[in-house]
Design a protein around this motif. Structure first.
Motif, mmCIF file in Angstrom:
data_model
loop_
_atom_site.group_PDB
_atom_site.id
_atom_site.type_symbol
_atom_site.label_atom_id
_atom_site.label_comp_id
_atom_site.label_asym_id
_atom_site.label_seq_id
_atom_site.Cartn_x
_atom_site.Cartn_y
_atom_site.Cartn_z
ATOM 1 N N LEU A 1 0.843 -1.208 0.000
ATOM 2 C CA LEU A 1 0.000 0.000 0.000
ATOM 3 C C LEU A 1 0.875 1.253 0.000
ATOM 4 N N VAL A 2 0.613 2.111 -0.982
ATOM 5 C CA VAL A 2 1.317 3.398 -1.056
ATOM 6 C C VAL A 2 0.307 4.471 -0.673
ATOM 7 N N LEU A 3 0.700 5.320 0.278
ATOM 8 C CA LEU A 3 -0.228 6.347 0.777
ATOM 9 C C LEU A 3 0.317 7.751 0.552
ATOM 10 N N LEU A 4 -0.541 8.615 0.044
ATOM 11 C CA LEU A 4 -0.212 10.049 -0.014
ATOM 12 C C LEU A 4 -1.374 10.796 0.624
ATOM 13 N N ALA A 5 -1.159 11.333 1.810
ATOM 14 C CA ALA A 5 -2.217 12.063 2.513
ATOM 15 C C ALA A 5 -1.874 13.544 2.512
ATOM 16 N N TYR A 6 -2.591 14.304 1.759
ATOM 17 C CA TYR A 6 -2.370 15.745 1.609
ATOM 18 C C TYR A 6 -0.948 16.065 1.139
ATOM 19 N N SER A 7 -0.389 15.204 0.293
ATOM 20 C CA SER A 7 0.951 15.514 -0.222
ATOM 21 C C SER A 7 0.999 15.512 -1.753
ATOM 22 N N PHE A 8 -0.017 14.910 -2.394
ATOM 23 C CA PHE A 8 -0.009 14.839 -3.864
ATOM 24 C C PHE A 8 0.003 16.247 -4.485
ATOM 25 N N LYS A 9 -0.697 17.168 -3.816
ATOM 26 C CA LYS A 9 -0.800 18.528 -4.384
ATOM 27 C C LYS A 9 0.522 19.301 -4.353
ATOM 28 N N TYR A 10 1.530 18.751 -3.695
ATOM 29 C CA TYR A 10 2.830 19.433 -3.668
ATOM 30 C C TYR A 10 3.763 18.988 -4.791
ATOM 31 N N ILE A 11 3.322 18.022 -5.601
ATOM 32 C CA ILE A 11 4.145 17.660 -6.769
ATOM 33 C C ILE A 11 4.006 18.809 -7.764
ATOM 34 N N GLN A 12 5.161 19.378 -8.077
ATOM 35 C CA GLN A 12 5.167 20.655 -8.788
ATOM 36 C C GLN A 12 4.634 20.605 -10.212
ATOM 37 N N ASP A 13 4.202 21.768 -10.679
ATOM 38 C CA ASP A 13 3.810 21.939 -12.078
ATOM 39 C C ASP A 13 5.012 21.749 -12.976
ATOM 40 N N PRO A 14 4.897 21.417 -14.252
ATOM 41 C CA PRO A 14 3.620 21.252 -14.951
ATOM 42 C C PRO A 14 2.863 20.002 -14.490
ATOM 43 N N ILE A 15 1.588 19.966 -14.760
ATOM 44 C CA ILE A 15 0.718 18.894 -14.303
ATOM 45 C C ILE A 15 1.186 17.517 -14.818
ATOM 46 N N GLU A 16 1.899 17.540 -15.932
ATOM 47 C CA GLU A 16 2.430 16.290 -16.506
ATOM 48 C C GLU A 16 3.374 15.584 -15.519
ATOM 49 N N SER B 1 2.470 7.297 -13.176
ATOM 50 C CA SER B 1 2.803 6.232 -14.100
ATOM 51 C C SER B 1 4.081 5.494 -13.673
ATOM 52 N N ASN B 2 5.052 6.212 -13.102
ATOM 53 C CA ASN B 2 6.248 5.558 -12.557
ATOM 54 C C ASN B 2 5.899 4.684 -11.364
ATOM 55 N N LEU B 3 4.981 5.183 -10.564
ATOM 56 C CA LEU B 3 4.533 4.446 -9.395
ATOM 57 C C LEU B 3 3.891 3.135 -9.849
ATOM 58 N N TYR B 4 3.025 3.241 -10.849
ATOM 59 C CA TYR B 4 2.316 2.069 -11.367
ATOM 60 C C TYR B 4 3.314 1.004 -11.826
ATOM 61 N N LYS B 5 4.332 1.464 -12.556
ATOM 62 C CA LYS B 5 5.339 0.524 -13.088
ATOM 63 C C LYS B 5 6.055 -0.199 -11.962
ATOM 64 N N ARG B 6 6.315 0.512 -10.871
ATOM 65 C CA ARG B 6 7.105 -0.058 -9.773
ATOM 66 C C ARG B 6 6.285 -0.850 -8.759
ATOM 67 N N MET B 7 4.999 -0.636 -8.737
ATOM 68 C CA MET B 7 4.173 -1.322 -7.734
ATOM 69 C C MET B 7 3.896 -2.761 -8.154
ATOM 70 N N GLN B 8 3.663 -3.622 -7.158
ATOM 71 C CA GLN B 8 3.307 -5.001 -7.498
ATOM 72 C C GLN B 8 1.804 -5.085 -7.780
ATOM 73 N N LYS B 9 1.434 -6.115 -8.539
ATOM 74 C CA LYS B 9 0.031 -6.296 -8.898
ATOM 75 C C LYS B 9 -0.783 -6.527 -7.612
ATOM 76 N N GLY B 10 -1.918 -5.903 -7.534
ATOM 77 C CA GLY B 10 -2.774 -6.076 -6.355
ATOM 78 C C GLY B 10 -2.494 -5.061 -5.244
ATOM 79 N N ALA B 11 -1.400 -4.284 -5.405
ATOM 80 C CA ALA B 11 -1.078 -3.292 -4.366
ATOM 81 C C ALA B 11 -2.021 -2.084 -4.475
ATOM 82 N N TYR B 12 -2.232 -1.444 -3.330
ATOM 83 C CA TYR B 12 -3.138 -0.290 -3.275
ATOM 84 C C TYR B 12 -2.363 1.023 -3.374
ATOM 85 N N LEU B 13 -3.006 1.976 -4.041
ATOM 86 C CA LEU B 13 -2.522 3.352 -3.995
ATOM 87 C C LEU B 13 -3.653 4.182 -3.387
ATOM 88 N N VAL B 14 -3.361 4.838 -2.267
ATOM 89 C CA VAL B 14 -4.379 5.624 -1.571
ATOM 90 C C VAL B 14 -3.947 7.091 -1.590
#
Ligand SMILES: C[S@@+](CC[C@H](N)C(=O)[O-])C[C@H]1O[C@@H](n2cnc3c(N)ncnc32)[C@H](O)[C@@H]1O
Length: 253
Positions: free
Chosen positions: A111-126, A133-146
């Motif tokens: 389980l990967v958790l981001l609580a009130y921290s996602f909005k600090y990833i800087q612009d551009p929105i890409e 997408s990097n997270l997805y590649k590195r996570m194992q199948k069935g793992a949660y992203l919250v």
């Protein structure tokens, strides 16, 4: 802008302010339920601050190993001290940048958790899309992203964005007041009024940062849902937590 000051003026202020707002308490309660349900062996929290959430989760889930990552050494230092003082052994605080995913082992993470921290990833929105997408590649199948955060449509007219952020912070101010009022002694009232004044001070600053995308880079709920699905995540929960804009997303790879 100083890195150390992009959120609150001092660590004490952070503790005092955010931990007493109803939006934060609601968010933490919902995260706690999700973690209990998912019962991960290994959980990583990115942007853990001083560890208020990670420490609570570690206490509630003694069999879960938690790694709590934050950019600010001061915050991870507070987390380390707190967990040591409370003899909590299943949480480790690490100083680091969540956008540098190569530095973390996500293969065995459930389980990967981001609580009130996602909005600090800087612009551009890409950059946020790239992170997901990097997270997805590195996570194992069935793992949660919250991801729990405040969502605001950055494409809305500035006046509307300003109003929404203002409402969000005024709401917090009111909650912090009532949550600090444990009784009706002069001391209680004084403490509650101080909390409210502190929140008011922050409102203006946070509103301008949000509107001008200075250190805080909101996205809309729709953007997150669509981007996550495009990448391959299955969005299993996307519940709004309050009437304004806070929301908890639970996704699975
Ligand atoms: C609002 S706080 C999060 C609070 C915490 N998640 C909790 O539940 O108590 C946001 C945190 O994200 C951290 N942060 C921002 N950008 C970061 C980055 N690139 N890498 C790691 N942490 C970051 C900040 O230092 C800040 O402590």
């Amino acid at each position: 802008m100083e890195k150390d000051k992009f959120l609150f003026n001092s660590d004490e202020e952070f503790e005092f302010f955010i931990g007493h707002t109803q939006a934060y308490v609601n968010m933490q309660n919902e995260i706690s339920k999700v973690v209990k349900f998912a019962h991960p062996e290994y959980l990583i929290e990115f942007g853990s601050g001083s560890g208020q959430t990670s420490i609570r989760l570690a206490k509630e889930n003694p069999r879960t190993s938690i790694v709590a990552v934050d950019l600010r050494e001061k915050m991870t230092g507070i987390g380390k001290d707190k967990s040591k003082k409370n003899r909590i052994k299943n949480v480790t605080f690490v100083n680091g940048d969540l956008t540098k995913l190569d530095n973390y082992n996500l293969k065995n993470c459930n389980l990967v958790l981001l609580a009130y921290s996602f909005k600090y990833i800087q612009d551009p929105i890409e950059t946020k899309f790239e992170f997901l997408s990097n997270l997805y590649k590195r996570m194992q199948k069935g793992a949660y992203l919250v991801i729990g955060d405040t969502f605001i449509d950055p494409k809305a007219p500035k006046a509307e964005i300003r109003q929404k952020i203002q409402d969000r912070y005024y709401d917090s101010s009111k909650d912090a007041f009532w949550n600090n009022l444990n009784g009706l002694t002069d001391e209680d009232v004084k403490y509650a009024l101080e909390a409210q004044a502190l929140n008011r001070e922050h409102t203006a600053e946070q509103v301008e940062r949000g509107v001008n995308r200075d250190g805080v880079y909101y996205v809309s709920r729709e953007w997150l849902r669509e981007s996550a699905e495009k990448i391959g995540f299955k969005v299993v929960l996307g519940e709004r937590l309050d009437s304004l804009s806070d929301m908890l997303f639970v996704m699975v790879k």
